[in-house]
Design an enzyme around this catalytic site. Structure first.
Site, mmCIF file in Angstrom:
data_model
loop_
_atom_site.group_PDB
_atom_site.id
_atom_site.type_symbol
_atom_site.label_atom_id
_atom_site.label_comp_id
_atom_site.label_asym_id
_atom_site.label_seq_id
_atom_site.Cartn_x
_atom_site.Cartn_y
_atom_site.Cartn_z
ATOM 1 N N GLU A 112 51.048 43.772 54.659
ATOM 2 C CA GLU A 112 50.200 44.504 54.385
ATOM 3 C C GLU A 112 48.834 43.307 54.631
ATOM 4 O OE1 GLU A 112 49.596 46.686 50.580
ATOM 5 O OE2 GLU A 112 51.858 47.044 50.624
ATOM 6 N N HIS A 227 40.137 47.088 46.183
ATOM 7 C CA HIS A 227 40.366 47.412 47.030
ATOM 8 C C HIS A 227 39.603 47.651 48.033
ATOM 9 C CE1 HIS A 227 43.191 49.416 49.733
ATOM 10 N NE2 HIS A 227 44.389 48.905 48.632
ATOM 11 N N ARG A 268 41.838 41.068 51.254
ATOM 12 C CA ARG A 268 41.291 42.308 50.721
ATOM 13 C C ARG A 268 39.551 41.874 50.016
ATOM 14 N NH1 ARG A 268 45.553 44.604 46.083
ATOM 15 N NH2 ARG A 268 46.968 45.561 47.848
ATOM 16 N N HIS A 329 40.176 47.452 41.753
ATOM 17 C CA HIS A 329 41.518 48.333 41.686
ATOM 18 C C HIS A 329 42.180 47.080 40.956
ATOM 19 C CE1 HIS A 329 44.696 49.101 43.449
ATOM 20 N NE2 HIS A 329 45.454 47.669 43.873
ATOM 21 N N ARG A 364 44.040 38.763 44.542
ATOM 22 C CA ARG A 364 45.645 39.034 44.553
ATOM 23 C C ARG A 364 45.905 39.264 45.954
ATOM 24 N NH1 ARG A 364 48.427 43.274 44.666
ATOM 25 N NH2 ARG A 364 46.870 44.787 44.127
#
Length: 441
Positions: A112, A227, A268, A329, A364
């Site tokens: 990811e 997100h 992100r 998110h 994160r």
């Protein structure tokens, strides 16, 4: 109804469930949740859970986590999380979690945004559901664990020695007090405060308001992660997440001219900023995500849940780009917690998204959340069991009973407490952009 337990766990997401399963079987344990037991954000997690591949992967994994967190991470927390990952994964497998494997039975990994390697274990595109439902099944097998659903914590019970229980209310607003030697908060984040969020609507940061009222230390409550890719919709309610693993498998982001405008595997916050800029430039409410390099069968096999949800909304991932937009998110901040879940109040622990142990820094890294929740839940329980024998069985006098059961109107005040705390800080990482109070009241 029993009013005295060894440990109370508030929340039934991955952190709370794993903590309950780590406790000795002779402990009397109460778990409560505001909704159905399954309705936690852990259950919604799509992408996967990170795992250290081996000694040679440590430096890369550490750097990926630090870089995503803008190097504001607590290095000790990051070290503990990474070095504990293989043991945690094995425990999950032993509990019955079914991760994807190849024909030879070897675990499969995906990648990811922000990761330099494929190190994420997964189950289709519903990893959170697989992990959480398995843990729920194991918890229900334990006769020492009592679960109460549709039950809300509205306050902590505190004396000079620390926390000794909680005050709860049911759906009819009937209030009760329940005592315990030690209390674990595993209540998740605050997405329910925002109009556009991937979180369940009932996850409204109750623990943060309670912490503020009781002078329990918070940290970085303004570190709110957006997100980059949720399915665009004008409908009310929770936004449907399009997992980062879709981009990890090669999906690209396109503007209205169907031009690619960003490296989709950047962290992100960077991808979110690029999407926001593109939307503002075009005067649009969304951009597009295309995964047309995969055929229909591949998409349906790898991302069955996402594929079906898009079909339900009228989009065929195999034939066309889908409209996506950022949404709130995850919360990197929260109740300040040590590496064993300790808070600034004795006998009170915080684990999972509600806690801020510094592992995520300011942003994160994808698929670290489930791992972090489990690692520090386990460590919190180790500390709880070490301390349990030295704690007296708590009691309430009649005056305290009346005090904690007195009527109060805190719901609106709680929302304002939390939003004011966010605004009091610099609203970094789009907290201000997404700071839209739910107008439903």
């Amino acid at each position: 109804m029993n009013t005295n337990y060894d440990v109370i766990i508030v929340g039934t997401g991955a952190a709370g469930l794993f903590a309950a399963l780590q406790l000795p079987r002779d402990y009397r344990v109460l778990m409560i949740t505001k909704d159905e037991i399954e309705n936690s954000d852990s259950y919604l997690a799509q992408g996967g859970i990170c795992c250290l591949l081996g000694d040679k992967d440590y430096d890369g994994y550490f750097e990926d986590t630090m870089k995503a967190g803008r190097y504001e991470n607590n290095k000790e927390s990051v070290r503990i999380m990474i070095q504990s990952s293989q043991q945690i994964i094995q425990e999950l497998i032993d509990f019955g979690v079914d991760f994807e494997r190849d024909q030879d039975g070897k675990l499969l990994y995906t990648r990811e945004g922000g990761h330099s390697r494929f190190r994420i274990l997964y189950h289709q595109d519903i990893t959170g559901k697989e992990i959480t439902s398995t843990l729920i099944a194991r918890v229900k097998e334990r006769s020492n664990i009592t679960i109460r659903t549709f039950t809300t914590m509205i306050d902590l019970i505190i004396d000079q020695e620390g926390c000794k229980g909680i005050v709860i209310a049911d759906r009819d607003d009937h209030k009760e007090w329940i005592l315990a030697k030690q209390v674990v908060l595993a209540t998740g984040g605050l997405g329910g405060l925002f109009v556009h969020s991937t979180n369940f609507r009932h996850i409204t940061g109750d623990s943060f308001a309670i912490a503020i009222r009781n002078q329990i230390e918070l940290e970085h409550l303004n570190y709110i992660q957006i997100h980059p890719t949720t399915l665009f919709s004008r409908k009310e309610g929770r936004r449907f997440l399009i997992s980062e693993s879709v981009r990890g498998e090669g999906a690209v982001l396109l503007n209205s001219k169907k031009e690619r405008f960003v490296n989709e595997l950047l962290p992100r916050d960077v991808v979110t900023a690029a999407i926001k800029d593109e939307m503002e430039k075009e005067g649009s409410e969304y951009v597009y995500l295309s995964i047309k390099h995969m055929d229909k069968n591949e998409i349906a096999h790898r991302f069955p849940n996402i594929y079906q949800r898009c079909l339900d909304e009228g989009y065929d991932l195999a034939k066309e780009p889908i409209p996506v937009t950022p949404a709130q998110h995850y919360l990197m901040g929260g109740i300040r917690a040590g590496v064993n879940g300790e808070t600034s109040m004795n006998h009170l622990y915080a684990v999972g998204e509600v806690a801020c142990n510094g592992v995520h820094g300011a942003n994160r890294l994808a698929s670290n959340s489930l791992l972090e929740s489990l690692v520090f839940a386990k460590r919190a329980v180790q500390k709880i069991t070490e301390n349990q024998e030295g704690i007296r069985t708590p009691v309430l006098n009649e005056c305290e009973k009346k005090q904690y059961l007195a009527p109060s109107e805190r719901k609106r005040a709680d929302r304002k407490l939390i939003l004011d705390e966010i605004k009091r800080k610099d609203g970094v990482f789009y907290a201000k952009w997404c700071d839209q109070e739910d107008k439903r009241g």
